[in-house]
Motif scaffolding. Structure first.
Motif, short mmCIF file in Angstrom:
data_model
loop_
_atom_site.label_atom_id
_atom_site.label_comp_id
_atom_site.label_asym_id
_atom_site.label_seq_id
_atom_site.Cartn_x
_atom_site.Cartn_y
_atom_site.Cartn_z
N HIS A 123 -0.81 4.61 6.28
CA HIS A 123 -0.80 3.42 7.13
C HIS A 123 -2.14 3.27 7.84
O HIS A 123 -2.57 4.17 8.58
CB HIS A 123 0.35 3.50 8.13
CG HIS A 123 1.70 3.63 7.48
ND1 HIS A 123 2.19 2.67 6.62
CD2 HIS A 123 2.63 4.61 7.52
CE1 HIS A 123 3.38 3.05 6.19
NE2 HIS A 123 3.66 4.22 6.71
N ASP A 140 -2.59 -1.84 5.31
CA ASP A 140 -1.24 -2.39 5.26
C ASP A 140 -0.87 -3.09 6.57
O ASP A 140 0.25 -3.58 6.71
CB ASP A 140 -0.21 -1.32 4.91
CG ASP A 140 -0.11 -0.21 5.96
OD1 ASP A 140 -1.10 0.02 6.67
OD2 ASP A 140 0.96 0.43 6.04
N TYR A 162 0.78 -10.51 3.70
CA TYR A 162 1.06 -9.96 5.03
C TYR A 162 2.06 -10.87 5.74
O TYR A 162 1.91 -12.09 5.71
CB TYR A 162 -0.21 -9.86 5.86
CG TYR A 162 -1.21 -8.86 5.36
CD1 TYR A 162 -1.31 -7.59 5.92
CD2 TYR A 162 -2.08 -9.18 4.32
CE1 TYR A 162 -2.24 -6.67 5.47
CE2 TYR A 162 -3.01 -8.26 3.84
CZ TYR A 162 -3.08 -7.01 4.43
OH TYR A 162 -3.99 -6.09 3.97
N THR A 210 2.16 -5.58 5.61
CA THR A 210 2.57 -5.86 4.24
C THR A 210 4.01 -5.46 3.97
O THR A 210 4.65 -6.01 3.08
CB THR A 210 1.66 -5.11 3.24
OG1 THR A 210 1.68 -3.71 3.54
CG2 THR A 210 0.23 -5.63 3.31
N GLY A 246 4.98 -0.68 7.46
CA GLY A 246 3.62 -0.79 7.94
C GLY A 246 3.50 -1.27 9.37
O GLY A 246 2.40 -1.28 9.94
#
Length: 410
Positions: A191, A221, A269, A279, A283
């Motif tokens: 992450h 992410d 996103y 995402t 995340g």
């Protein structure tokens, strides 16, 4: 310089909390925020409680330096264990922020995390994050953090344009934050976040799109995008007042936000808080969700704020004063406030409305419910969610979130 601390009642010297604050603790997540107040230079827009070497002066005969800073934070973590007593909760999130945490040795950040783990234990799926300046890390540093238990890293990118970074007094070079994402991935971080700022004086729509494209292209992410707020007392505020740089207005901020939502949405996103996109659900920044959902967290470090069971407190600001308090066996707390049920209701509306899930309509008083119904009719709140008992901002509502909140808390 940093803004002043709030007013409040004195903090007990031992840091003890009212018994009521610990009731039902097992039903709430617990997080830790560890503040590192050091910066190599002061960014012109910054109003945080941070200090450069030239600004840092010891108080009370105790010098608070980078070399001994981890020791002080560990001492406060031990104090937290004493104050929270038999609280059985393992820590759900740890977030190291600043300042520039990565000005400390990676071993120091790992040692502070180890103190939390040793005193409280970590949840099996605990989220462990540090902020990082792109110029203050390298592959070896990131690998050491990952090996020490960190599993999320947040890089301050702000912009991909050199002239925008210059106005913000950011010291990293364009392209370096994107390279950091690759280095973090190689180190084993699943992450990774990039922080962006829009609305900098002199930034164009094209500049902003270029920054978004660069951030997306790096493959994090999670991306945060915040409107620049010009705080009084900062170097940027003085430059604007002197007419050296132009001030952006609310319409420009709104346009940039719409661009962000468009570009990030097209790239996969999804927004889950007004200024944050991820995402996948995994995340999301769980630590920030603790704040937005009114959970419990202990903030360690100079000027750090904490909240446990409706009691909010804050530490002394200066690192020297912080060090002196801990060295004398006292809590570094400068003051506190006990939130009333009405305070907590209002705060839930203020914070939860910013989330994609919104807030339950049962939190609203009759005048607020009337305002919510009107907002749904005006397209500021999602009409379907309203019929299901929740106040959820639409895209247009996100642009006017502060105004919507003001109406709903009446």
């Amino acid at each position: 310089m940093p803004s002043v601390l709030p007013d409040g009642e004195p903090m007990p010297e031992d840091g003890s909390l009212p018994r009521a604050a610990l009731e039902g603790a097992g039903e709430r997540p617990l997080g830790f925020y560890l503040h590192v107040p050091y910066c190599a230079t002061r960014c012109g827009y910054c109003d945080f409680n941070t200090y450069t070497a030239s600004e840092l002066v010891g108080k009370g005969g105790v010098l608070a330096s980078r070399d001994n800073y981890a020791d002080m934070v560990v001492e406060e973590i031990r104090l937290a264990r004493k104050v929270l007593g038999e609280d059985p909760r393992p820590v759900r999130t740890v977030f190291v922020g600043g300042g520039t945490p990565t000005l400390l040795a990676a071993a120091d950040l790992v040692r502070m995390l180890a103190a939390v783990r040793d005193e409280f234990g970590l949840a099996e799926d605990a989220e462990i994050t540090t902020e990082a300046n792109p110029e203050s890390v390298n592959p070896a540093y990131l690998a050491e953090l990952r090996a020490g238990g960190f599993n999320r890293v947040s890089f301050g990118m702000q912009s991909a344009r050199q002239h925008v970074l210059k106005v913000l007094d950011r010291t990293h070079t364009p392209g370096r934050p994107e390279a950091c994402v690759a280095e973090a991935r190689a180190a084993g971080f699943d992450h990774v976040n990039l922080d962006l700022i829009y609305g900098t004086p002199g930034e164009s729509d094209e500049d902003w799109r270029a920054s978004l494209d660069a951030a997306v292209g790096a493959g994090p992410d999670h991306i945060s995008a915040y409107a620049l707020i010009v705080e009084e007392g900062t170097q940027l505020a003085r430059r604007i007042r002197r007419g050296e740089v132009p001030m952006t207005d609310d319409d420009e901020h709104a346009d940039r936000y719409l661009i962000a939502d468009e570009v990030l949405g097209a790239a996969g996103y999804s927004w889950y808080e007004v200024s944050n996109w991820a995402t996948t659900p995994a995340g999301r920044c769980l630590h920030n969700e603790l704040y937005w959902r009114g959970a419990d967290w202990w903030g360690a470090g100079p000027g750090a704020h904490s909240h446990v069971g409706g009691v909010r407190w804050w530490n002394v600001k200066h690192p020297g004063a912080y060090a002196a308090a801990l060295a004398s066996g006292r809590s570094p707390g400068a003051g506190r406030e006990v939130l009333s049920p009405e305070d907590r209701r209002v705060e839930r509306i203020l914070l939860e409305l910013r989330l994609r899930e919104g807030c339950p309509l049962t939190l609203l008083h009759p005048t607020g419910l009337t305002a919510a119904r009107r907002a749904a009719e005006d397209g500021l709140l999602d009409a379907m969610s309203f019929t299901e008992g929740r106040a959820v901002l639409t895209l247009r509502g996100r642009l006017l979130a502060d105004a919507v909140v003001r109406d709903l808390v009446d």
